[in-house]
Design a protein around this motif. Sequence first.
Motif, mmCIF file in Angstrom:
data_model
loop_
_atom_site.group_PDB
_atom_site.id
_atom_site.type_symbol
_atom_site.label_atom_id
_atom_site.label_comp_id
_atom_site.label_asym_id
_atom_site.label_seq_id
_atom_site.Cartn_x
_atom_site.Cartn_y
_atom_site.Cartn_z
ATOM 1 N N SER A 1 0.915 -1.198 0.005
ATOM 2 C CA SER A 1 0.124 -0.044 -0.156
ATOM 3 C C SER A 1 0.728 0.983 -0.091
ATOM 4 O O SER A 1 0.653 2.410 -0.618
ATOM 5 C CB SER A 1 -1.006 -0.021 1.087
ATOM 6 O OG SER A 1 -1.771 -1.051 1.303
ATOM 7 N N GLU B 1 -5.375 3.404 1.861
ATOM 8 C CA GLU B 1 -6.416 3.555 0.675
ATOM 9 C C GLU B 1 -7.134 4.486 0.674
ATOM 10 O O GLU B 1 -7.489 5.119 -0.388
ATOM 11 C CB GLU B 1 -7.297 2.260 0.961
ATOM 12 C CG GLU B 1 -8.499 2.004 -0.134
ATOM 13 C CD GLU B 1 -7.742 1.986 -1.653
ATOM 14 O OE1 GLU B 1 -8.440 2.614 -2.592
ATOM 15 O OE2 GLU B 1 -6.633 1.391 -1.725
ATOM 16 N N TYR C 1 -5.021 7.112 -0.923
ATOM 17 C CA TYR C 1 -4.879 7.167 -2.276
ATOM 18 C C TYR C 1 -5.922 7.549 -3.054
ATOM 19 O O TYR C 1 -5.919 8.071 -4.049
ATOM 20 C CB TYR C 1 -4.707 5.543 -2.693
ATOM 21 C CG TYR C 1 -4.232 5.148 -3.849
ATOM 22 C CD1 TYR C 1 -2.957 5.272 -4.131
ATOM 23 C CD2 TYR C 1 -5.111 5.124 -5.122
ATOM 24 C CE1 TYR C 1 -2.552 4.850 -5.458
ATOM 25 C CE2 TYR C 1 -4.809 4.935 -6.513
ATOM 26 C CZ TYR C 1 -3.311 4.674 -6.436
ATOM 27 O OH TYR C 1 -2.877 4.559 -7.752
#
Length: 259
Positions: free
Chosen positions: A15, A241, A244
């Motif tokens: 990640s 996440e 992102y």
Amino acid sequence: MSTHIDQLQAALKPSRERLLAHPMYAKINRIEDFQLFMEQHIFAVWDFMSLLKSLQRELTCVEVPWSPKGSPTTRRFINEIVLGEESDQDQAGIVLSHFEMYLEAMQQIGADTMPIHQLTEWLSYGKSLDESLYQLSINEETREFVRFTFEVINSGQLHKIAALFTFGREDLIPDMFIEILREMQRQGQATIDKLLYYLERHIEVDGDDHGPISLRMMEEICGSDTNKWKEATEVSILALEKRYQLWNGIEASIENPAQ
């Protein structure tokens, strides 16, 4: 370093690498791009303080009458971070929070500070965070980023809050991003001085004792509880996440600035 920390960091590696390689970074080349970036990123700068304050509340005594609470080392770590975030010094030696430094950098570069000012004003009037976020003219990804932060804070689960702070909120800024700003500065672009100082200051602060101490804090909080380590890992991955997705929204704004 404990096996638990090693395993958590190994789980985060894909990640982290994915975030560092986000295509948004390569698309920020002009002042206008930095303006769009900052107009959304300011909300991550703002909600970080609530995350930090929630840790301070849980790990130190903020009640009256006072009594010692928790680990003295952890108390010192959290209080030092609060000191630095809430009352650091800018380039001129003026005491400001990092949030206020970022706002000044936005004003210098010509970014729109109205949405973040609206948020803090509405909250001061007693409007709920959810209602305020809903009414703001910001990217949906930015809204979701802030909502996730407060979802973890409001869970009241210390190991999740600490994991989000330690692993999920590291600003993974590639070298090329800083170099673009430095090149603009070399070319005489004075309106990015405050942003460059802010980013370089964060790199400097992250490079001192904060990292190792925050890992020790995680070890103290999670101990040998495998379920806590599992949930800490899950929260950290989800946080990266969300970051992102925040970058996705900014990238889309840069590609379609009229939207």
